[in-house]
Write an enzyme that holds these catalytic residues in place. Sequence first.
Site, PDB file in Angstrom:
ATOM      1  N   SER A   1       0.819  -1.206   0.000  1.00  0.00           N
ATOM      2  CA  SER A   1       0.000   0.000   0.000  1.00  0.00           C
ATOM      3  C   SER A   1       0.857   1.262   0.000  1.00  0.00           C
ATOM      4  CB  SER A   1      -0.965  -0.042   1.193  1.00  0.00           C
ATOM      5  OG  SER A   1      -1.828   1.063   1.187  1.00  0.00           O
TER       6      SER A   1
ATOM      7  N   ASP B   1      -1.422   1.264  -3.898  1.00  0.00           N
ATOM      8  CA  ASP B   1      -2.196   0.190  -4.537  1.00  0.00           C
ATOM      9  C   ASP B   1      -3.547   0.686  -5.037  1.00  0.00           C
ATOM     10  OD1 ASP B   1      -3.023   0.490  -1.876  1.00  0.00           O
ATOM     11  OD2 ASP B   1      -3.591  -1.606  -1.657  1.00  0.00           O
TER      12      ASP B   1
ATOM     13  N   ASP C   1      -3.183   6.273  -3.289  1.00  0.00           N
ATOM     14  CA  ASP C   1      -2.079   5.620  -2.600  1.00  0.00           C
ATOM     15  C   ASP C   1      -1.462   4.567  -3.527  1.00  0.00           C
ATOM     16  OD1 ASP C   1      -4.035   3.648  -2.478  1.00  0.00           O
ATOM     17  OD2 ASP C   1      -3.647   3.120  -0.394  1.00  0.00           O
TER      18      ASP C   1
ATOM     19  N   ASP D   1      -6.310   1.708  -3.804  1.00  0.00           N
ATOM     20  CA  ASP D   1      -7.632   1.450  -3.225  1.00  0.00           C
ATOM     21  C   ASP D   1      -8.124   2.645  -2.415  1.00  0.00           C
ATOM     22  OD1 ASP D   1      -5.831   1.122  -1.141  1.00  0.00           O
ATOM     23  OD2 ASP D   1      -6.662  -0.773  -0.431  1.00  0.00           O
TER      24      ASP D   1
END
Length: 450
Positions: free
Chosen positions: A98, A245, A243, A247
């Site tokens: 992340s 990743d 961010d 999500d």
Amino acid sequence: MPNLEAIVKAYDIRGTVPDQLDATLTHALGVAFAKFSEAKIIVVAHDMRPSGPDLVEAFQRGLTEQGVDVINLGLASTDLLYFASGKLDTPGAMFTASHNPAQYNGIKCCLSGARSIGIDNGLREMKVIAQDVLDGKGPASAKKLGEVTHKNMLAEFVDHVVSFIDTSSLRKLKIVADTANGMGGLVAPAVFDRLSEFELEVMYGELDGTFPNHPADPIQPANQRDLQARVISGKFDVGLAFDGDADRVFLVDELGRSVSGSTTTALLASVFLRENPNVTILYNLICSRIVPETITAMGGKPIRTKNGHSYMKQVMAQTGAVFAGEHSGHYYFADNYRADSGLIATMVVLGEMGRTGKTLSELRAPFEKYAGSGEINTQVKDISVVIERVAKQFASYPQDHLDGLTVDCGSWWFNVRPSNTEPLLRLNLEAATREECDEHVAELLMLITA
């Protein structure tokens, strides 16, 4: 030796590569996920971190040794992996750390239908099995090994994301997205290419897990500065900060001002409640008071939860909630297999801008009644000792321990809690005025660092 205790967190697996997380450990976790999930097929993907492909290869070997077939999506955002798990009705494993720096990697696991796995419903069991594998006592390989196939589901994911927006209400908007060299650079252009009303510019769109421009952690104000400056210089209507990743998303309005996760949660809740006044909506305990106030005022049922995606998804399933939001920029949708998606949240906000004809600064205004500190992180020697000290100092006020310590001081409140992913104590504080907020932040930080 790799240490499972250090990397298995409350709702995912995360550590530095290769000293905490390496191919040996990842292989053991692959075996463990195969045994725990009892699945015949598992979908796997990874973000742009350089360590991803080798870790995925070791994990897949663990799966296939147990007779599990693997569908490998290749490079993907976490919300694309969740979509694939939901659409294919198979468990999934996303290799990502992340927002963490480049030396980190990790795994977010889910069961079929994108159902979350945390320490209390899977990760603890997986840790035990993986330790057995590392100790040479793991389960025997299957007689028939599983196979790995590759599948590209980006186009189907784009169809799904676009389905959340009423295209008939759209108006022309200039949008700039800072994807921070993360997976937003893959998925955001694919979605916006489908919507001709929007003109998209991408900043730092090259997929580069060394993060050459700035960390992919948009909750930190410093990491939004380039985007805010570009919104103003380019006269954009909306800025998007993703961010690593992709999500999570944070919005920036046309005046270059960041929109908090709480404000976005209240705004999104109002959209769902306009259509369905009696529905249940979840919010995490560090959200602004404006969130439950908005939900209640519009006839909905607000439920306060702990932080973290695995908890949020479980409570959504238990309560039938249609939407959930976290102050950290995670937004969950019942029609997205209860999974979080920064792109879906973006679509709902852009749809609301089209429907109302308002700017983002106008849309946000009703939801900004209070002054918040943002999340302030402090490294302390012993987190539990510090929380106990703070609790004692505020013993005369109502307190709860749903997640860390929350204290209600009347016109202001605060929460202190340990990070689930880093060795930090997090402070969030909200007050009726900016002066009161700043005063109490200074008071709390002196107490925390004493």
